[in-house]
Write an enzyme that holds these catalytic residues in place. Sequence first.
Site, PDB file in Angstrom:
ATOM      1  N   ASP A  42       0.817  -1.216   0.000  1.00  6.03           N
ATOM      2  CA  ASP A  42       0.000   0.000   0.000  1.00  6.03           C
ATOM      3  C   ASP A  42       0.847   1.260   0.000  1.00  6.03           C
ATOM      4  OD1 ASP A  42      -2.683   0.654  -0.279  1.00  6.03           O
ATOM      5  OD2 ASP A  42      -2.872   1.262   1.811  1.00  6.03           O
ATOM      6  N   ASP A 232     -10.421  -4.960  10.583  1.00  3.31           N
ATOM      7  CA  ASP A 232     -10.494  -6.407  10.778  1.00  3.31           C
ATOM      8  C   ASP A 232     -11.508  -6.761  11.865  1.00  3.31           C
ATOM      9  OD1 ASP A 232      -8.973  -5.173  12.685  1.00  3.31           O
ATOM     10  OD2 ASP A 232      -7.273  -6.562  12.559  1.00  3.31           O
TER      11      ASP A 232
END
Length: 412
Positions: A42, A232
């Site tokens: 990323d 998450d």
Amino acid sequence: MLTFICTADPYEEPPMCVVNTALSVMAHDYPTEKLSVYVSDDGGSKLTLFAFMEAARFAAQWLPYCRKNKIVERCPEAYFKSHHSSFDPDFDQIKMIYESMRARVENAVQTGTIHCDYITNEGESEVFSRWTDEFTPHNHPPVVQVLLERSKDEDVTGHMMPNLVYVSRGKSMNMPHNFKAGALNVLSTGCFFRRGVFFGGPSLETPEPNHQQLNSKWGIEMGLSYGKLVEDFYTGYLLQCKGWKSIFCNRKRPAFLGNSPIDLHSSLNQLMRWSVGLLEVAFCRYSPIAFSVKSMNLLPGLCYAHLAFSSLLSIPITIYAFVPQLALLNSASIFPKASDPWFLLYIFLFLGSHGQECLEFMLAGETIQRWWNNQRMWTIRGLSCFTFALVTCIQKFICISTFGFSVTSKMH
């Protein structure tokens, strides 16, 4: 099996650590024709891409070595630390190749440039030419580079190799990128999860993702959920509320080991980020204190609520940290005397709570020293991370400021 490995910063998360993770997965005892490894970078770093180009070349030697010697500890760094040469020429050779690869990667990271001697062909030069002066971690076009393709690439023994693909999604300063959740959603997958989980249900067909478009279902109805720093936790929580079940797999031999922050400052920074994210979940429209009780069983709902609201413990911890000193200065008594009939109850509750947690640590194979350190960190968290996370969330809810994302250092 599709395995996805995430990284974001070659200086905070050393590329060699990520490379070792990928090599251990590629050497997994699993049918090669069904194994693919995707690296999601990323940060869009050419240093990370270079590290995986080197890893692809080393894999041609490492994978057959693991098969031939039935290696269980397939992470090269861990294997070479725990094993030493016993007059085995194969061991010495593979270790020399690995150390040479590591030296090139670490030198590139240290200098910030990729030496021309490390580039082996024009194709690699063309790939690195994409990194222009306008190419930044927050503003760059997408980069997808197939490093190994099982239909074409073979190891030194002639066996096919698993797919290895480097992916860095495109970013623009004018569009939200949704941190790690956005990076994972770009990959159209469920990683170790069942794909149906991320596409709304097992009966739906796999959609083609287009994550650069606004007003799509990605991050809302499909994929990892957006809008929270703990994507998450938030995604898993919503999946549980939708009726999906999870299984706890606790093997005696850990499947993977990870790196954690190496100093108190980095650790507290990471814990504060998690605490802010958990509070975001606690006070959102799907708050565990209400929504989970209706959508799942009471016990798991209370567990999610306990985690989400854990930062509120900063209030009693802070009070307990200052009130006894203030009472002492003012000659006030706030604790029961030894002659008080209720004194035994306080002793029982104190020893019982700490004794239970210590017993749980011991049963899990930990030491008393580890338990004591955890007690110390719990107090530190309560007076720092939890407190500042609570203040930060209050500021965010009244639109004073927002909390950004920063990668914690894993450098040793």
